[in-house]
Design a protein around this motif. Sequence first.
Motif, PDB file in Angstrom:
ATOM      1  N   HIS A  53      46.944   4.566   9.666  1.00  0.00           N
ATOM      2  CA  HIS A  53      47.523   3.329   8.555  1.00  0.00           C
ATOM      3  C   HIS A  53      46.222   3.547   7.594  1.00  0.00           C
ATOM      4  O   HIS A  53      46.736   2.734   6.618  1.00  0.00           O
ATOM      5  CB  HIS A  53      47.539   2.157   9.057  1.00  0.00           C
ATOM      6  CG  HIS A  53      47.246   1.512   9.885  1.00  0.00           C
ATOM      7  ND1 HIS A  53      46.391   1.768  11.075  1.00  0.00           N
ATOM      8  CD2 HIS A  53      47.777  -0.201   9.893  1.00  0.00           C
ATOM      9  CE1 HIS A  53      46.068   0.673  11.234  1.00  0.00           C
ATOM     10  NE2 HIS A  53      46.360  -0.108  10.753  1.00  0.00           N
ATOM     11  N   LEU A  54      45.012   3.167   7.580  1.00  0.00           N
ATOM     12  CA  LEU A  54      43.705   2.344   7.513  1.00  0.00           C
ATOM     13  C   LEU A  54      43.893   3.718   5.944  1.00  0.00           C
ATOM     14  O   LEU A  54      42.293   3.702   5.847  1.00  0.00           O
ATOM     15  CB  LEU A  54      42.268   2.401   8.362  1.00  0.00           C
ATOM     16  CG  LEU A  54      43.127   1.374   9.122  1.00  0.00           C
ATOM     17  CD1 LEU A  54      41.796   0.572   9.692  1.00  0.00           C
ATOM     18  CD2 LEU A  54      43.312  -0.026   8.038  1.00  0.00           C
ATOM     19  N   THR A  55      44.192   4.872   5.742  1.00  0.00           N
ATOM     20  CA  THR A  55      43.657   5.862   5.003  1.00  0.00           C
ATOM     21  C   THR A  55      43.766   5.210   3.703  1.00  0.00           C
ATOM     22  O   THR A  55      44.740   4.613   3.458  1.00  0.00           O
ATOM     23  CB  THR A  55      44.342   7.217   5.608  1.00  0.00           C
ATOM     24  OG1 THR A  55      44.180   8.012   6.523  1.00  0.00           O
ATOM     25  CG2 THR A  55      43.787   8.484   4.277  1.00  0.00           C
ATOM     26  N   ARG A  56      42.055   5.527   3.199  1.00  0.00           N
ATOM     27  CA  ARG A  56      42.557   5.150   1.483  1.00  0.00           C
ATOM     28  C   ARG A  56      42.683   4.052   1.175  1.00  0.00           C
ATOM     29  O   ARG A  56      42.322   3.445   1.881  1.00  0.00           O
ATOM     30  CB  ARG A  56      43.065   6.079   1.133  1.00  0.00           C
ATOM     31  CG  ARG A  56      42.922   7.608   0.950  1.00  0.00           C
ATOM     32  CD  ARG A  56      43.609   8.534  -0.120  1.00  0.00           C
ATOM     33  NE  ARG A  56      43.296   9.694   0.246  1.00  0.00           N
ATOM     34  CZ  ARG A  56      42.843  10.761  -0.682  1.00  0.00           C
ATOM     35  NH1 ARG A  56      42.849  10.596  -2.061  1.00  0.00           N
ATOM     36  NH2 ARG A  56      42.619  12.137  -0.586  1.00  0.00           N
ATOM     37  N   GLU A  57      44.185   4.050   0.686  1.00  0.00           N
ATOM     38  CA  GLU A  57      44.526   2.321   0.088  1.00  0.00           C
ATOM     39  C   GLU A  57      45.643   1.733   1.215  1.00  0.00           C
ATOM     40  O   GLU A  57      45.567   0.908   1.277  1.00  0.00           O
ATOM     41  CB  GLU A  57      45.450   2.489  -1.827  1.00  0.00           C
ATOM     42  CG  GLU A  57      44.248   2.162  -2.503  1.00  0.00           C
ATOM     43  CD  GLU A  57      44.959   2.202  -3.257  1.00  0.00           C
ATOM     44  OE1 GLU A  57      45.007   0.833  -3.765  1.00  0.00           O
ATOM     45  OE2 GLU A  57      45.140   2.503  -4.443  1.00  0.00           O
ATOM     46  N   GLY A  58      45.572   2.500   2.175  1.00  0.00           N
ATOM     47  CA  GLY A  58      46.417   1.993   3.592  1.00  0.00           C
ATOM     48  C   GLY A  58      47.765   2.771   3.312  1.00  0.00           C
ATOM     49  O   GLY A  58      48.265   2.806   2.086  1.00  0.00           O
TER      50      GLY A  58
ATOM     51  N   TYR B   4      39.159   0.009  -0.678  1.00  0.00           N
ATOM     52  CA  TYR B   4      39.515   1.232  -1.308  1.00  0.00           C
ATOM     53  C   TYR B   4      39.806   1.458  -2.219  1.00  0.00           C
ATOM     54  O   TYR B   4      39.442   2.066  -3.738  1.00  0.00           O
ATOM     55  CB  TYR B   4      39.769   2.545  -0.178  1.00  0.00           C
ATOM     56  CG  TYR B   4      39.782   3.927  -0.559  1.00  0.00           C
ATOM     57  CD1 TYR B   4      38.962   4.539  -0.494  1.00  0.00           C
ATOM     58  CD2 TYR B   4      41.315   4.643  -0.981  1.00  0.00           C
ATOM     59  CE1 TYR B   4      39.427   5.609  -0.627  1.00  0.00           C
ATOM     60  CE2 TYR B   4      40.249   6.075  -2.069  1.00  0.00           C
ATOM     61  CZ  TYR B   4      40.028   6.062  -0.635  1.00  0.00           C
ATOM     62  OH  TYR B   4      39.687   7.661  -1.571  1.00  0.00           O
ATOM     63  N   GLY B   5      41.141   0.203  -2.821  1.00  0.00           N
ATOM     64  CA  GLY B   5      42.106   0.862  -3.705  1.00  0.00           C
ATOM     65  C   GLY B   5      41.893   0.187  -5.240  1.00  0.00           C
ATOM     66  O   GLY B   5      41.458   0.326  -6.315  1.00  0.00           O
TER      67      GLY B   5
ATOM     68  N   THR C  59      41.209  -1.013   3.674  1.00  0.00           N
ATOM     69  CA  THR C  59      41.899  -0.492   2.462  1.00  0.00           C
ATOM     70  C   THR C  59      41.982  -0.792   1.362  1.00  0.00           C
ATOM     71  O   THR C  59      41.845  -0.072   0.227  1.00  0.00           O
ATOM     72  CB  THR C  59      43.357  -0.473   3.085  1.00  0.00           C
ATOM     73  OG1 THR C  59      44.106  -1.256   2.687  1.00  0.00           O
ATOM     74  CG2 THR C  59      43.706   0.888   4.283  1.00  0.00           C
TER      75      THR C  59
ATOM     76  N   ARG D 192      40.613  -4.623   9.120  1.00  0.00           N
ATOM     77  CA  ARG D 192      42.135  -3.626   8.590  1.00  0.00           C
ATOM     78  C   ARG D 192      41.627  -4.108   6.885  1.00  0.00           C
ATOM     79  O   ARG D 192      42.323  -2.507   6.227  1.00  0.00           O
ATOM     80  CB  ARG D 192      42.605  -3.253   9.580  1.00  0.00           C
ATOM     81  CG  ARG D 192      41.845  -2.664  11.022  1.00  0.00           C
ATOM     82  CD  ARG D 192      43.506  -2.805  11.781  1.00  0.00           C
ATOM     83  NE  ARG D 192      43.156  -2.419  13.121  1.00  0.00           N
ATOM     84  CZ  ARG D 192      44.234  -2.554  13.985  1.00  0.00           C
ATOM     85  NH1 ARG D 192      45.002  -3.172  14.068  1.00  0.00           N
ATOM     86  NH2 ARG D 192      43.548  -2.683  15.874  1.00  0.00           N
TER      87      ARG D 192
END
Lengths: 334, 354
Positions: free
Chosen positions: A284-289, B223-224, B220, B216
């Motif tokens: 769930h924390l991959t890339r943008e979520g 990253y975006g 993310t 958390r």
Amino acid sequence: MKDLLKKLVETYGPAGNEGPIREVIRKEVEGLVDEVVVDALGNLIAIRRGQGPKVMIAAHMDEIGIIVTHIDEKGFVRFSNIGGISPHMLIGQRVIFANGTVGVFGMEKLDDIKDLRLSKMFIDIGAKDEASAREKVSVGDVAGLCRQACFQGDRVIAKSLDDRAGCAVLIQVLRELANKEIPNQVYAVFTVQEELGLRGARTAAYRVNPDIGFAVDVTGTGDTPEAPTMAVELGKGAAIKVKDAVVLTHPRVRQFMIETAEKKGIPYQLEVLERGGTDTGPIHLTREGVPSGAISIPTRYIHTPSEMADMNDIENVVKLFVAILEEQLDALIV
Amino acid sequence: MATLGLAEFLSSIISESGVSGHEGKVAALVEKHMSGLFDEARTDALGNLIVLKRGTGRTPHPRVMLAAHMDEIGLMVTKIEDQGCLRVTQVGGIDRRILPGLEVIVHGRRDLPGVIGAKPPHVQEPGEREKSMKWEDLYVDVGLTADEARELIRIGDIATFAQTPIKLQGKFMAGKTMDDRAGVAVLFECLRVLRDMRHQADVYCVATVQEEVGLRGAITSTYGIVPDVGIAIDVGFGDQSSVPEYQSISMDNGPGIAFSPAVHQGIFERLTSIASELEIPYQVDPSPYPGGTDAYAIQMARGGIPTGLVSIPLRYMHTAVETVCLADIERAGRLLAEFIVRLDKKFVEGLKCF
């Protein structure tokens, strides 16, 4: 399903050494999917192409074990843990190395058993001296627990239900979907090194870049004498995860899992696991979520050679996954 | 159009519940109160609220991300006992000692008031009152039987502290979840100041989720966004008796500007020099550990992001009466706005050269 589960739990594959279990799983999934790939860490990714969102479903194929750190002049083997191993659980147990060598655990003389540590223990492979021990094992070799599965009524007792039971679920889900049209693309990932810190799922999710993610793993129960407070019980259905140490399931995803179970009449319970995590965390924390959930198999005595689960729960987890993958999932994506 | 003052904004957002993983209502409220101050807003897969105020001039604009977490610590129901009492666990780091005697709201099928009780002192064993209660001994009482409770409450439902905002003397305000809604108020204040200013940078104000359970949301959202510069705004230990001076920053003395492994020295120097130039009070806040705040998650995103950390002094962290001084929030908001208007390509590129 029982035959599949027995084969999976009895196959060697401690974290970082998943080769044998990967080959067993590969044989099971080839023919059920369009493509099977293995990534740099050793994750096995079974891809069922089609239309719709990319859904990653993950179960880890590694198991806990031990690693050889030293062999003494009498041929006794010192070791460290691979994953969460309690020294007290090892007394009287056997391990098996990749080459089939079996070892038993011994311990130094202790005044109080409370002082037992892995450093006070050793593995005896029956070697007469250092040289004959070194013919069988080397420093760095890894062994898994050694125990056959048994089925008793609705219950299965086996090592490594964590998480070969989850692997069995994924395989069974792919079998049941094999001749069906579904509105989703499925990436079934058999991950590596979960027991060492959810490592395989992290890289696999980065590569797959899913729209939605789910994991299936075992979870604890609160249904044994003087157990820790937990509302999950064996035989009461698939456990829909609300929280563990690495994920808080998005309320929308949780609600979707609940509604799907209710719509199909699949027994379920809600899971709040205070310690431990699973592959949903890194997914769930991959890339943008990634909107992600987890469905768990209630299991007693996790991380022992005799983990116990209920076959009905495992069936219900399969049913819930199949039902989820038959749904339109676009509403879950932001 | 944003019409609220700072005190009203803060008071409003700390009154809403938004335990980690359940920040939806807070996000909606923050977005509503900030309307008119930004060009675009969106919520991402984890629930981070990302508000963009565009810069002017030749593109590409430098990108700056300000992050303050909007989640709060709270309780989660783990079991409904046959007597009707609710067993709970923590979401985020809860100090068990503060729980007995607390009023909570259980967010079941509807909101239910509840209390966390304690054993009467009269019947305690000798020595018992010297120890804090264990999680096994704590429970929430909503006044229902088990059957009634199971109708209205499910495993995994959330409970929050039922604390309304308290206006203290001067510019001091107390309440639940000032950690880190005070930081979200800094974002609001910064955007209010920027409304009347020109800036080149695209400003991404992020109210992050799930900081209290492991940074958390910042992982993310960074990253975006892929910012050139990131600044986390969180709370720091305000001076209070029992916290040593060397571990605290003083109240109503300006924001702390962190000097830490998570902080880029160029950003630290720029923030302190702007504060000195404009005579905005500030305090150097040495934070020897890299974890702990969203700054770490921002710093470690992608190939690494130059990051700063600004802290609002706060007393009684992780209790229901967290106390801040509104003047510190105003100062932090103004400082960040002044930092942003001075942000250009040259500065951003300089951060990448050592």
